[in-house]
Design a protein around this motif. Structure first.
Motif, PDB file in Angstrom:
ATOM      1  N   SER A  58       0.818  -1.213   0.000  1.00 49.34           N
ATOM      2  CA  SER A  58       0.000   0.000   0.000  1.00 49.34           C
ATOM      3  C   SER A  58       0.850   1.260   0.000  1.00 49.34           C
ATOM      4  O   SER A  58       0.495   2.268  -0.603  1.00 49.34           O
ATOM      5  CB  SER A  58      -0.932   0.007   1.211  1.00 49.34           C
ATOM      6  N   GLN A  59       1.986   1.225   0.715  1.00 51.96           N
ATOM      7  CA  GLN A  59       2.887   2.364   0.699  1.00 51.96           C
ATOM      8  C   GLN A  59       3.636   2.380  -0.630  1.00 51.96           C
ATOM      9  O   GLN A  59       4.088   1.346  -1.103  1.00 51.96           O
ATOM     10  CB  GLN A  59       3.883   2.265   1.860  1.00 51.96           C
ATOM     11  N   ASN A  60       3.784   3.558  -1.212  1.00 45.96           N
ATOM     12  CA  ASN A  60       4.396   3.642  -2.534  1.00 45.96           C
ATOM     13  C   ASN A  60       5.913   3.799  -2.472  1.00 45.96           C
ATOM     14  O   ASN A  60       6.518   4.288  -3.426  1.00 45.96           O
ATOM     15  CB  ASN A  60       3.786   4.795  -3.342  1.00 45.96           C
ATOM     16  N   SER A  61       6.532   3.410  -1.373  1.00 48.06           N
ATOM     17  CA  SER A  61       7.990   3.456  -1.286  1.00 48.06           C
ATOM     18  C   SER A  61       8.586   2.457  -2.266  1.00 48.06           C
ATOM     19  O   SER A  61       8.015   1.396  -2.518  1.00 48.06           O
ATOM     20  CB  SER A  61       8.442   3.097   0.133  1.00 48.06           C
ATOM     21  N   GLN A  84       1.710  -2.123  -6.436  1.00 47.26           N
ATOM     22  CA  GLN A  84       1.590  -0.866  -5.710  1.00 47.26           C
ATOM     23  C   GLN A  84       0.480  -0.028  -6.343  1.00 47.26           C
ATOM     24  O   GLN A  84       0.000  -0.322  -7.441  1.00 47.26           O
ATOM     25  CB  GLN A  84       2.919  -0.103  -5.733  1.00 47.26           C
ATOM     26  N   TRP A  85       0.099   1.035  -5.644  1.00 45.33           N
ATOM     27  CA  TRP A  85      -0.953   1.893  -6.193  1.00 45.33           C
ATOM     28  C   TRP A  85      -0.516   2.545  -7.500  1.00 45.33           C
ATOM     29  O   TRP A  85      -1.282   2.615  -8.450  1.00 45.33           O
ATOM     30  CB  TRP A  85      -1.344   2.959  -5.163  1.00 45.33           C
ATOM     31  N   HIS A  86       0.709   3.025  -7.551  1.00 45.68           N
ATOM     32  CA  HIS A  86       1.183   3.639  -8.803  1.00 45.68           C
ATOM     33  C   HIS A  86       2.668   3.394  -8.956  1.00 45.68           C
ATOM     34  O   HIS A  86       3.440   3.571  -8.008  1.00 45.68           O
ATOM     35  CB  HIS A  86       0.906   5.142  -8.813  1.00 45.68           C
ATOM     36  N   ILE A  87       3.074   2.992 -10.144  1.00 44.00           N
ATOM     37  CA  ILE A  87       4.478   2.758 -10.479  1.00 44.00           C
ATOM     38  C   ILE A  87       4.814   3.627 -11.684  1.00 44.00           C
ATOM     39  O   ILE A  87       4.273   3.428 -12.774  1.00 44.00           O
ATOM     40  CB  ILE A  87       4.739   1.270 -10.780  1.00 44.00           C
ATOM     41  N   ARG A  91      10.388   4.284 -12.102  1.00 44.32           N
ATOM     42  CA  ARG A  91      10.480   3.197 -11.128  1.00 44.32           C
ATOM     43  C   ARG A  91      10.289   1.848 -11.812  1.00 44.32           C
ATOM     44  O   ARG A  91      10.928   0.860 -11.450  1.00 44.32           O
ATOM     45  CB  ARG A  91       9.453   3.364 -10.008  1.00 44.32           C
ATOM     46  N   ASP A 104       0.599  -2.094 -11.214  1.00 48.88           N
ATOM     47  CA  ASP A 104      -0.040  -1.130 -10.319  1.00 48.88           C
ATOM     48  C   ASP A 104      -1.549  -1.125 -10.547  1.00 48.88           C
ATOM     49  O   ASP A 104      -2.075  -1.842 -11.413  1.00 48.88           O
ATOM     50  CB  ASP A 104       0.575   0.272 -10.449  1.00 48.88           C
ATOM     51  N   PRO A 125      -2.415   7.322 -12.734  1.00 49.82           N
ATOM     52  CA  PRO A 125      -2.748   6.675 -11.462  1.00 49.82           C
ATOM     53  C   PRO A 125      -4.235   6.763 -11.159  1.00 49.82           C
ATOM     54  O   PRO A 125      -4.900   7.742 -11.510  1.00 49.82           O
ATOM     55  CB  PRO A 125      -1.924   7.465 -10.431  1.00 49.82           C
TER      56      PRO A 125
END
Length: 349
Positions: A58-61, A84-87, A91, A104, A125
């Motif tokens: 959930s964290q986009n780190s 992940q939510w957005h890549i 990245r 994503d 996103p």
């Protein structure tokens, strides 16, 4: 891993990712109660069908190479895919360079398997549900300080909030808010006999990834030139300047940690201490320019307990984080060796 009460955000992310994979012809199963932070999937178009473990984050780190190596060690018969939510395209390129499949919530993805070649980029996103708009306070700048002391100073889990806030150098209200989010997201359980981390291994992975994205860039930091890593080890032993080694230079102090000799010679030094570091600059004969080894002085963001006041190195979790973030794969391998060998990290594995 220990069971984890999945945060609502993870559940929604799981649904989005599952829908995107199904649209690509990849069959998925729902997260299980025992491990709600992963999906299992099968790319039926591959010959033979490719089995996947989809890591929901959930964290986009960003995911670090050392983390990928650990995932692969735990799933030797299946491919690992990160979700992940957005890549971003940048990245995505980093993940492809690591050989890490990804997807994503918008459907941007990369997957290579026999008979399957997927690459989608450029999708915008998606917006999260209104109830999920507030990011976790546990993974903000102050929250990462609280997480660090909880992960590295185990007695703090049972300590009063005031002591946690003191060790993390944050306000009492911040410590309370962070712990509230950790409980709500399922990372911490409040039990009659005290607090308990539900999945310390996964939580430490998330801390490592978020540290270099959200906390480290906000810390005071200066790079000078002077004494090399070996000399710093002797200086710290002799003068005790209330600073500690991290990264590659810390490995020289780990002879008692059981870390294998990787035959790698440190060439730079990373020291955590309290700005403006006057004593360190004098001890190491540091200069802004000229000859000598690079020395990075970085602000310490935690307080140590009495037993750790005279350690030559920062807590092993931070050494691991600094090694894992290195662009040099030799230090990434050293991070993996430290993770497996360190007694200090045993409770996080």
């Amino acid at each position: 891993m220990a069971p984890l009460n999945a945060p609502v955000m993870d559940g929604t992310l799981a649904t989005r990712i599952s829908d995107q994979l199904q649209a690509l012809g990849v069959r998925t199963t729902s997260p299980t109660e025992g491990n709600p932070s992963t999906l299992t999937a099968t790319a039926t178009g591959a010959q033979p069908p490719a089995q996947l473990v989809v890591e929901l984050r959930s964290q986009n780190s960003p995911v670090l190479p050392a983390q990928v190596a650990r995932w692969r060690a735990d799933a030797v018969d299946r491919q690992i895919m990160v979700a992940q939510w957005h890549i971003t395209p940048a990245r995505g390129a980093q993940y492809r360079a690591m050989g890490l499949p990804y997807i994503d919530a918008a459907g941007n993805c990369s997957l290579e398997a026999p008979g399957v070649h997927l690459l989608v980029e450029g999708r915008q996103p998606v917006h999260r549900a209104a109830g999920e708009a507030r990011p976790s306070r546990a993974f903000g700048r102050s929250g990462l300080k609280v997480l660090f002391v909880l992960l590295t100073q185990r007695p703090l889990l049972a300590a009063p909030l005031r002591q946690i806030s003191h060790q993390a150098q944050v306000s009492l209200g911040t410590a309370q808010a962070v712990l509230s989010d950790l409980v709500e997201e399922g990372h911490v359980r409040d039990r009659p006999d005290g607090r308990q981390l539900t999945d310390p291994s996964r939580l430490s992975e998330q801390w490592v990834a978020a540290y270099h994205q959200r906390l480290a860039p906000t810390l005071a930091s200066e790079t000078w030139y002077g004494a090399g890593p070996d000399r710093w080890l002797a200086l710290l032993k002799e003068h005790d300047p209330e600073a500690a080694l991290s990264g590659e230079a810390a490995l020289a102090a780990f002879s008692t940690h059981g870390v294998p000799d990787l035959d790698i010679r440190p060439v730079s030094t990373l020291l955590y201490g309290d700005p403006p570091w006057h004593q360190l600059k004098v001890l190491g004969q540091l200069r802004r320019h000229g000859s000598g080894s690079p020395v990075t002085l970085r602000e310490r963001f935690w307080r140590t307990d009495t037993a750790d006041d005279h350690r030559l190195t920062v807590p092993d979790l931070l050494v691991y984080a600094d090694l894992a973030a290195s662009p040099d794969d030799r230090w990434q391998r050293a991070a993996g060796a430290l993770w497996e060998a360190s007694d200090d990290l045993r409770h996080l594995r």
